[in-house]
Write a protein that holds these residues in place. Structure first.
Motif, short mmCIF file in Angstrom:
data_model
loop_
_atom_site.label_atom_id
_atom_site.label_comp_id
_atom_site.label_asym_id
_atom_site.label_seq_id
_atom_site.Cartn_x
_atom_site.Cartn_y
_atom_site.Cartn_z
N GLY A 42 0.91 -1.37 0.60
CA GLY A 42 -0.34 0.23 0.44
C GLY A 42 0.98 1.00 0.26
N VAL A 43 1.86 1.05 0.98
CA VAL A 43 2.84 2.59 0.98
C VAL A 43 3.07 2.88 -0.27
CG1 VAL A 43 4.96 3.53 2.21
CG2 VAL A 43 3.17 2.65 3.60
N ASP A 44 3.64 1.60 -1.13
CA ASP A 44 4.88 1.74 -2.26
C ASP A 44 3.80 1.91 -3.38
OD1 ASP A 44 6.65 0.28 -0.96
OD2 ASP A 44 6.35 -0.71 -2.00
N PHE A 45 2.24 1.98 -2.94
CA PHE A 45 1.63 2.32 -4.14
C PHE A 45 1.42 3.72 -4.01
CE2 PHE A 45 -3.00 3.03 -5.88
CZ PHE A 45 -2.86 2.56 -6.87
N LEU A 46 0.64 4.10 -2.86
CA LEU A 46 0.38 5.27 -2.48
C LEU A 46 1.45 6.20 -3.10
CD1 LEU A 46 -1.09 7.32 -0.63
CD2 LEU A 46 -0.36 7.25 1.04
N SER A 47 2.83 6.01 -2.78
CA SER A 47 3.81 7.32 -3.21
C SER A 47 4.03 7.30 -4.40
CB SER A 47 5.35 6.67 -2.41
OG SER A 47 6.02 7.29 -2.95
N TRP A 48 3.58 5.71 -5.03
CA TRP A 48 4.27 5.97 -6.51
C TRP A 48 2.99 7.33 -7.34
CZ3 TRP A 48 -0.01 4.09 -10.22
CH2 TRP A 48 0.93 3.73 -11.84
N PHE A 49 1.64 6.33 -6.14
CA PHE A 49 0.97 7.24 -7.49
C PHE A 49 0.65 8.64 -7.44
CE2 PHE A 49 -3.71 7.96 -7.33
CZ PHE A 49 -4.41 7.80 -8.91
N LEU A 50 0.61 9.23 -6.08
CA LEU A 50 0.73 10.48 -5.69
C LEU A 50 1.85 11.09 -7.04
CD1 LEU A 50 0.63 10.82 -1.96
CD2 LEU A 50 -0.98 11.08 -3.75
N ASN A 51 3.19 10.63 -6.70
CA ASN A 51 4.24 11.26 -7.90
C ASN A 51 3.92 11.38 -9.29
OD1 ASN A 51 6.10 12.30 -5.21
ND2 ASN A 51 6.43 10.24 -5.36
N ALA A 52 3.03 10.36 -9.02
CA ALA A 52 2.65 9.86 -10.95
C ALA A 52 1.39 10.73 -11.30
CB ALA A 52 2.26 8.53 -10.96
N LEU A 53 0.39 11.07 -10.22
CA LEU A 53 -0.92 12.27 -10.51
C LEU A 53 0.13 13.70 -10.94
CD1 LEU A 53 -3.18 11.34 -8.12
CD2 LEU A 53 -3.67 11.76 -10.81
N HIS A 54 1.07 14.05 -9.77
CA HIS A 54 1.98 15.17 -10.35
C HIS A 54 2.16 16.19 -11.01
CE1 HIS A 54 3.38 18.45 -8.20
NE2 HIS A 54 5.31 18.19 -8.26
N SER A 55 3.18 14.54 -11.34
CA SER A 55 4.05 15.33 -12.54
C SER A 55 2.72 14.81 -13.76
CB SER A 55 5.11 13.57 -13.16
OG SER A 55 4.46 13.05 -13.50
N ALA A 56 1.57 13.52 -13.92
CA ALA A 56 1.44 14.23 -15.61
C ALA A 56 -0.28 14.72 -15.74
CB ALA A 56 0.05 12.77 -14.88
N LEU A 57 -0.43 16.03 -13.68
CA LEU A 57 -0.73 17.05 -14.14
C LEU A 57 -0.01 18.83 -14.55
CD1 LEU A 57 -2.89 16.38 -10.76
CD2 LEU A 57 -3.77 16.99 -13.22
N GLY A 58 1.40 17.85 -15.12
CA GLY A 58 3.05 18.85 -15.11
C GLY A 58 2.55 19.77 -13.68
N GLY A 59 3.43 18.47 -13.01
CA GLY A 59 3.90 19.49 -11.27
C GLY A 59 5.56 19.40 -12.19
N THR A 60 6.52 19.73 -11.11
CA THR A 60 8.14 19.18 -11.12
C THR A 60 8.74 19.20 -9.79
OG1 THR A 60 8.28 22.09 -11.18
CG2 THR A 60 8.25 21.00 -13.34
N LYS A 61 9.73 18.88 -9.94
CA LYS A 61 10.46 18.58 -8.33
C LYS A 61 9.90 20.03 -7.45
CE LYS A 61 12.65 13.97 -8.78
NZ LYS A 61 13.76 13.41 -8.70
#
Length: 487
Positions: A241-260
């Motif tokens: 669950g933690v691995d998935f949550l971490s990946w999913f939030l970061n993937a959503l952020h970058s797909a929405l055009g976010g940067t580091k």
């Protein structure tokens, strides 16, 4: 042999079928529609050709077919089985086959709403204020947002995380309104935006007050996860669950055009906090004491500080006892939440080992996000297997004040530092085989519910603290808010 051509398809004087003649406001077959078999949660592809192009749903049997021309699968199905009413899954238009005319009838609006729910700004604003039950077409009642998610095979780890995120109001509100993200420009060939679209669709289905059934299948969402994670996360294999949550939030952020660093998105606005990390290198433990003393004066061994952002905080559990008590049972230890939070007080030092160097680190929070995620580290991997720590964390459900974990200069600026729990993901059983369930707070009623795949039950707040909590989401209290929970 004679071919019967429907009268509405006779050409007009100019040799073309008039579009007005193709339309009918009265279709004699509307009473054959079977709403109880309609399910729009699955991938929109033809059940025969497996093509996504021009897919239609037969509203009599619920199957998907391609096209509506003379030799198309939908046309053949309509003649063969006398199923006449079809819905184009892309344009949301209704047609009668084999006569091939468009049906315009307001009684069909409930079907298009189930396929594509929409929310006005006013409806979104009222979501957390109402406690009204909705009635599904099959007669079952449900609370919008507190809806079971189908476990296709072994995807309960993802279901629990998606349920938790769907109950974070600002994130949910953003995705309920498609206009917020549909115009975001992505590079050609980018598949990651599929995650954003599918997550938005799932949010709208979970919060739909006019569903035909009281559960949702996350089939399309999970297919996007498998594709975008390059099969790191599967439907058929239990994940973390933690691995998935971490990946999913970061993937959503970058797909929405976010940067580091610079460009923010709704994900960082809701979950991102910041901290200072102090690191001090340690001399090798086998060295003589005098040599260690000398090395500590070198620049390399002085403490350094970096500012870092975080999406969640990892809380370490004390090691579980190895030995059984006199009754031959392992004692399950308990630890207060504030003990494991001490890692972030800026004083507590923790040793980190790499294969050749040792470091001492301490952490101090400098910014608390509106919604704070705790991940309680239950699993440790060694060369042979994964071990699970069963320690129970004792935590209050409301009124957790994190002011003491902020640096002094930040404390003056941060007015609100009190948090209330809104979601609690639990892992039961063995590390590799176990199952996930989740406790969520329904803001409208102030009641807590337990969701495990399709099962939804209400639960007393006191029972939540007895579980092996794995991931928690806490909501920061703002000035005008008082505690609404039944705890």
């Amino acid at each position: 042999k004679f071919t019967v051509v429907p009268s509405c398809l006779f050409p007009t004087k100019n040799g073309r079928v008039d579009s007005e003649d193709r339309r009918s406001r009265h279709c004699p077959y509307l009473d054959t529609i079977n709403r109880s078999v309609l399910d729009f949660d699955f991938e929109k592809l033809c059940s025969i050709s497996l093509s996504h192009i021009n897919a239609y749903a037969c509203l009599v049997c619920g199957k998907y077919f391609q096209g509506r021309g003379l030799k198309s699968h939908a046309y053949i199905h309509s003649v063969q089985f006398s199923h006449h009413v079809f819905l184009n899954l892309h344009t949301l238009k209704f047609y009668c086959l084999p006569d091939n005319y468009e049906i315009i009838d307001s009684s069909l609006e409930d079907i298009t709403y189930v396929l594509k729910p929409t929310f006005t700004k006013q409806q979104i604003a009222n979501l957390d204020k109402q406690a009204k039950l909705s009635r599904a077409y099959d007669g079952t009642t449900y609370l919008p947002g507190i809806v079971g998610l189908n476990n296709i095979k072994a995807n309960d780890y993802a279901n629990a995380v998606l349920q938790a995120l769907s109950n974070v109001p600002p994130l949910r509100n953003y995705f309920l309104e498609e206009d917020n993200y549909k115009n975001i420009k992505r590079p050609p060939g980018d598949i990651m935006f599929l995650l954003v679209q599918r997550f938005g669709e799932l949010m709208r289905k979970l919060w739909n007050p006019r569903n035909f059934k009281a559960h949702v299948s996350p089939h399309e969402m999970l297919q996007a996860v498998v594709l975008c994670s390059k099969k790191t996360f599967q439907i058929t294999k239990q994940g973390d669950g933690v691995d998935f949550l971490s990946w999913f939030l970061n993937a959503l952020h970058s797909a929405l055009g976010g940067t580091k660093k610079k460009k923010k998105t709704i994900v960082t606005d809701v979950f991102q906090g910041s901290m200072r990390i102090f690191t001090k290198k340690l001399p090798h433990p086998d060295l003589p004491a005098e040599e260690k003393e000398q090395l500590l004066h070198n620049d390399e061994y002085q403490e350094t500080m970096v500012e870092s952002t975080f999406m969640y905080l990892t809380l370490d559990l004390p090691t579980a006892p190895l030995y059984k008590d006199e009754k031959e049972q392992l004692i399950i230890p308990q630890v207060p939440l504030f003990n494991i939070l001490a890692k972030f007080n800026g004083i507590t030092e923790k040793e980190y080992k790499t294969y050749k160097e040792n470091f001492l680190k301490r952490f101090q929070l400098t910014k608390l996000p509106p919604y704070l995620i705790f991940c309680i580290k239950r699993f440790t991997k060694n060369n042979f297997f994964v071990e699970k720590n069963p320690t129970i964390v004792n935590f209050p459900i409301t009124n957790v004040d994190l002011r003491e974990y902020l640096s002094e200069e930040v404390q003056a600026v941060h007015k609100n530092t009190t948090y209330d729990l809104i979601a609690n993901i639990v892992h039961d059983g063995k590390p590799s085989e176990g199952s996930y369930r989740i406790h969520v707070l329904h803001h409208g009623t102030g009641k807590w519910y337990e969701l495990q795949d399709l099962q939804v039950t209400d639960i007393l707040p006191q029972m939540i603290t007895l579980s092996e909590a794995y991931i928690q989401i806490w909501k920061r209290r703002d000035n005008d808010e008082t505690n609404q929970q039944g705890a």
